[in-house]
Write an enzyme that holds these catalytic residues in place. Sequence first.
Site: not given
Length: 494
Positions: A252-253, A406
């Site tokens: 995603g990044k 995270c």
Amino acid sequence: MPFFPPVAFKPDVRDHLRNTFKNEELVSAVGEEVAECEFEALLSSLSHPPSFTCVRVNTHLAPRRHIQHTLQQELTGQQLCGRHGEDVSLVPLPHPQLPDVLLLPIIGPRLVCVLALEVLVGAQCGSAVLRGAHVFAPGMLSAPKTLQVGDVVSVFSDVESKCTRGAKSFEGQKVFLGNGVCEMSRSDVFCSAGPLRGVAVRMTDRLYTTPCFDRILPHLVFLQNLPSVLVSHVLGPRAGECVLDMCAAPGGKTTHIATLMGNQGVVVALDKIRSKVEKLRENAANQQLDCIQAYCYNSIKAASNQEQESTQAASNQEQESTQAASNQEKAQESSCGVRVDGPPYPEESFDRVLLDAPCSGLGQRPNMAVTSSLKEVCSYQPLQRKLLNTAVRLLKRGGVLVYSTCTVTLAENEEQVAWALRTFPSLQLQPQEPYLGEQGMLGAGLSHDQRRLLQRFRPRMKEGGASDGHASMPRLDEANSDTIGFFIAKFVKS
């Protein structure tokens, strides 16, 4: 008062976290009572979903306004219930500071009646259901003997992971998630000879109202937690640069970085798991991002000296025989100086490096139970330091390094920043833009000015948001504070 019980940890992990959030430096600043309240609030928040579903839009293929309109049309067909059972239509809202983010409010918890027939799902499946997913067959643990297609059932989550798969009932600790309609019978789920696939229970009346994104605009919208989207903006990649994403899966990044660069330059994505790298390449192709070069490689070993390069490059060409043909046809060196035949790379090869490090993941939510041992939780700090060492070696002078996790621990966040500043005199902390989080946590010996340059996202439910089933629509200004637990540090190398 929380609607769900606080997230459950193994006793020694809980004690470890309590000691972190009641460290001497923090307690001396805010007092023991405030520190204890903050810790208990964290545990309660982690078991509940955030106030908004965050959607990153692919601005490489279409403007946000167009995708916003198209997404609204797609979601119109979903029957969603408000807090009193009325039909509601959730409108995607543009994030005021992030130009490629849309926000969808999550309404809940709602008053939903428990039915006679019950099915039980695993904790991971239960967390996905709270974020809008249906119940897929592999996630189901228990179902009544007579369960048939079309039965309306209540779905519960096994928060302690104590149910035996295939059980007909379960009397242990469980949490109600909502109701749905069975699309598979008990025998379909538990007696099938082949691999389990497909939706077993289609959720129709959820405790938290949020849309399902299964097969919705797959190349235009991506579910990403808000701080995860913010990371790429903080990195600030520019067209024509060489950027390294050290721990890239699921990508995603990586794709976000390439989009922010306008698909101009080189984004090298590394990950140790081959299947994830292949999926990343597939996603990049689907999004028409051909500046991404993805390799199956251990990032700890990604920096080489000149003597190693020729031998390693030949080895990598053999290992990476599945690399896209377009990459093989390119010149041996890209326009920004990075070899296209893969890692390892010479020191100071990259303009920007993202290290979204492997971590204990204790900031993820909703999460009702964490099964990790204390040994597992504490095992990430040495790995992260090895990766940071490689990141600094690969970063050009004047280049930017962004470190993120995270998790909510001090050891994996502020303590890593303090260690990096001591170990690498060439690194200096830099202001972050946009700044949506809070300053770094006390306890690692960082100065006030240093902590102000960090972004820590502390899971925090809105006041009264999950108490009696009469939740109101969340306000847009809560989107930046009611998120997963996350941490971002930005360095420049002199």
